[in-house]
Design a protein around this motif. Structure first.
Motif, PDB file in Angstrom:
ATOM      1  N   GLN A   1      -8.374 -29.860  28.491  1.00  0.00           N
ATOM      2  CA  GLN A   1      -9.647 -30.300  29.065  1.00  0.00           C
ATOM      3  C   GLN A   1     -10.257 -29.301  30.048  1.00  0.00           C
ATOM      4  N   GLU A   2      -9.687 -28.105  30.168  1.00  0.00           N
ATOM      5  CA  GLU A   2     -10.239 -27.093  31.069  1.00  0.00           C
ATOM      6  C   GLU A   2     -11.539 -26.533  30.494  1.00  0.00           C
ATOM      7  N   LEU A   3     -12.501 -26.274  31.374  1.00  0.00           N
ATOM      8  CA  LEU A   3     -13.773 -25.725  30.939  1.00  0.00           C
ATOM      9  C   LEU A   3     -13.614 -24.248  30.590  1.00  0.00           C
ATOM     10  N   LEU A   4     -14.177 -23.874  29.430  1.00  0.00           N
ATOM     11  CA  LEU A   4     -14.173 -22.494  28.993  1.00  0.00           C
ATOM     12  C   LEU A   4     -15.611 -22.079  28.716  1.00  0.00           C
ATOM     13  N   GLU A   5     -15.922 -20.837  29.004  1.00  0.00           N
ATOM     14  CA  GLU A   5     -17.240 -20.289  28.746  1.00  0.00           C
ATOM     15  C   GLU A   5     -17.149 -19.420  27.501  1.00  0.00           C
ATOM     16  N   ILE A   6     -18.117 -19.562  26.587  1.00  0.00           N
ATOM     17  CA  ILE A   6     -18.159 -18.762  25.370  1.00  0.00           C
ATOM     18  C   ILE A   6     -19.389 -17.875  25.448  1.00  0.00           C
ATOM     19  N   LEU A   7     -19.171 -16.568  25.385  1.00  0.00           N
ATOM     20  CA  LEU A   7     -20.274 -15.611  25.489  1.00  0.00           C
ATOM     21  C   LEU A   7     -20.427 -14.863  24.175  1.00  0.00           C
TER      22      LEU A   7
ATOM     23  N   LEU B   1     -17.452 -12.698  20.073  1.00  0.00           N
ATOM     24  CA  LEU B   1     -17.432 -13.836  20.971  1.00  0.00           C
ATOM     25  C   LEU B   1     -16.390 -13.560  22.042  1.00  0.00           C
ATOM     26  N   ARG B   2     -16.702 -13.923  23.265  1.00  0.00           N
ATOM     27  CA  ARG B   2     -15.763 -13.768  24.371  1.00  0.00           C
ATOM     28  C   ARG B   2     -15.587 -15.138  25.006  1.00  0.00           C
ATOM     29  N   ILE B   3     -14.363 -15.546  25.190  1.00  0.00           N
ATOM     30  CA  ILE B   3     -14.060 -16.849  25.780  1.00  0.00           C
ATOM     31  C   ILE B   3     -13.322 -16.594  27.085  1.00  0.00           C
ATOM     32  N   ARG B   4     -13.761 -17.255  28.154  1.00  0.00           N
ATOM     33  CA  ARG B   4     -13.066 -17.104  29.431  1.00  0.00           C
ATOM     34  C   ARG B   4     -13.081 -18.421  30.191  1.00  0.00           C
ATOM     35  N   LYS B   5     -12.108 -18.548  31.066  1.00  0.00           N
ATOM     36  CA  LYS B   5     -12.020 -19.737  31.904  1.00  0.00           C
ATOM     37  C   LYS B   5     -13.203 -19.766  32.868  1.00  0.00           C
ATOM     38  N   VAL B   6     -13.683 -20.956  33.138  1.00  0.00           N
ATOM     39  CA  VAL B   6     -14.789 -21.116  34.075  1.00  0.00           C
ATOM     40  C   VAL B   6     -14.210 -21.309  35.464  1.00  0.00           C
ATOM     41  N   SER B   7     -14.662 -20.483  36.371  1.00  0.00           N
ATOM     42  CA  SER B   7     -14.303 -20.650  37.770  1.00  0.00           C
ATOM     43  C   SER B   7     -15.572 -21.070  38.486  1.00  0.00           C
TER      44      SER B   7
ATOM     45  N   ILE C   1     -19.602 -13.220  39.472  1.00  0.00           N
ATOM     46  CA  ILE C   1     -19.276 -12.190  38.492  1.00  0.00           C
ATOM     47  C   ILE C   1     -17.792 -12.380  38.184  1.00  0.00           C
ATOM     48  N   PHE C   2     -17.406 -12.241  36.930  1.00  0.00           N
ATOM     49  CA  PHE C   2     -16.003 -12.410  36.574  1.00  0.00           C
ATOM     50  C   PHE C   2     -15.325 -11.053  36.484  1.00  0.00           C
TER      51      PHE C   2
ATOM     52  N   LYS D   1     -11.427  -9.657  35.823  1.00  0.00           N
ATOM     53  CA  LYS D   1     -10.042  -9.971  35.449  1.00  0.00           C
ATOM     54  C   LYS D   1      -9.754 -11.465  35.563  1.00  0.00           C
ATOM     55  N   ASN D   2     -10.617 -12.264  34.947  1.00  0.00           N
ATOM     56  CA  ASN D   2     -10.489 -13.722  34.898  1.00  0.00           C
ATOM     57  C   ASN D   2     -10.611 -14.410  36.251  1.00  0.00           C
ATOM     58  N   LYS D   3     -11.140 -13.729  37.227  1.00  0.00           N
ATOM     59  CA  LYS D   3     -11.389 -14.323  38.544  1.00  0.00           C
ATOM     60  C   LYS D   3     -12.866 -14.223  38.855  1.00  0.00           C
ATOM     61  N   ALA D   4     -13.412 -15.254  39.477  1.00  0.00           N
ATOM     62  CA  ALA D   4     -14.813 -15.232  39.887  1.00  0.00           C
ATOM     63  C   ALA D   4     -14.920 -14.613  41.275  1.00  0.00           C
ATOM     64  N   VAL D   5     -15.872 -13.705  41.422  1.00  0.00           N
ATOM     65  CA  VAL D   5     -16.168 -13.081  42.720  1.00  0.00           C
ATOM     66  C   VAL D   5     -17.682 -13.097  42.855  1.00  0.00           C
ATOM     67  N   CYS D   6     -18.183 -13.530  44.015  1.00  0.00           N
ATOM     68  CA  CYS D   6     -19.631 -13.549  44.196  1.00  0.00           C
ATOM     69  C   CYS D   6     -20.133 -12.132  44.488  1.00  0.00           C
ATOM     70  N   ARG D   7     -21.428 -11.925  44.266  1.00  0.00           N
ATOM     71  CA  ARG D   7     -22.016 -10.600  44.474  1.00  0.00           C
ATOM     72  C   ARG D   7     -21.909 -10.167  45.932  1.00  0.00           C
ATOM     73  N   ASP D   8     -21.981 -11.111  46.871  1.00  0.00           N
ATOM     74  CA  ASP D   8     -21.874 -10.757  48.285  1.00  0.00           C
ATOM     75  C   ASP D   8     -20.490 -10.183  48.611  1.00  0.00           C
ATOM     76  N   CYS D   9     -19.443 -10.828  48.118  1.00  0.00           N
ATOM     77  CA  CYS D   9     -18.079 -10.321  48.354  1.00  0.00           C
ATOM     78  C   CYS D   9     -17.858  -8.999  47.634  1.00  0.00           C
ATOM     79  N   LEU D  10     -18.403  -8.878  46.437  1.00  0.00           N
ATOM     80  CA  LEU D  10     -18.289  -7.621  45.708  1.00  0.00           C
ATOM     81  C   LEU D  10     -18.939  -6.484  46.485  1.00  0.00           C
ATOM     82  N   PHE D  11     -20.104  -6.754  47.071  1.00  0.00           N
ATOM     83  CA  PHE D  11     -20.794  -5.753  47.890  1.00  0.00           C
ATOM     84  C   PHE D  11     -19.946  -5.376  49.110  1.00  0.00           C
ATOM     85  N   GLU D  12     -19.352  -6.373  49.761  1.00  0.00           N
ATOM     86  CA  GLU D  12     -18.490  -6.107  50.923  1.00  0.00           C
ATOM     87  C   GLU D  12     -17.281  -5.250  50.519  1.00  0.00           C
ATOM     88  N   LEU D  13     -16.710  -5.542  49.365  1.00  0.00           N
ATOM     89  CA  LEU D  13     -15.579  -4.738  48.886  1.00  0.00           C
ATOM     90  C   LEU D  13     -15.999  -3.296  48.635  1.00  0.00           C
ATOM     91  N   GLN D  14     -17.172  -3.105  48.054  1.00  0.00           N
ATOM     92  CA  GLN D  14     -17.664  -1.756  47.779  1.00  0.00           C
ATOM     93  C   GLN D  14     -17.873  -0.973  49.076  1.00  0.00           C
TER      94      GLN D  14
END
Length: 83
Positions: A33-39, A45-51, A64-65, A67-80
């Motif tokens: 019953q876990e949600l999966l996203e199909i792109l 076709l790419r299938i990934r877990k929804v976070s 943004i996904f 390695k199967n983890k969701a990261v928001c653009r703000d955190c990604l910017f901070e990491l950069q």
């Protein structure tokens, strides 16, 4: 995911459904019953877990996904900025 790729050939049933093999579900920790996203990406076709939230701050938008983890653009910017 493991270093070796697992390749299988499966067919769709009459309703267009495809069963994700147990080996794949186990490897990716996909529960029933876990949600999966199909792109649709070009000819694949790419299938990934929804976070539903960022793994770093918990925000639920601009995800943004990676390695199967969701990261928001703000955190990604901070990491950069820290690199």
């Amino acid at each position: 995911m493991k270093a070796n790729k697992i390749t299988m050939v499966k067919s769709l049933d009459k309703l267009g459904r495809l069963v994700i093999p147990k080996e794949y579900r186990d490897e990716l920790n996909i529960a029933q019953q876990e949600l999966l996203e199909i792109l649709l990406e070009e000819n694949s076709l790419r299938i990934r877990k929804v976070s539903e939230s960022c793994a770093l701050c918990g925000k639920k938008n601009k995800l943004i996904f990676l390695k199967n983890k969701a990261v928001c653009r703000d955190c990604l910017f901070e990491l950069q900025k820290q690199l």
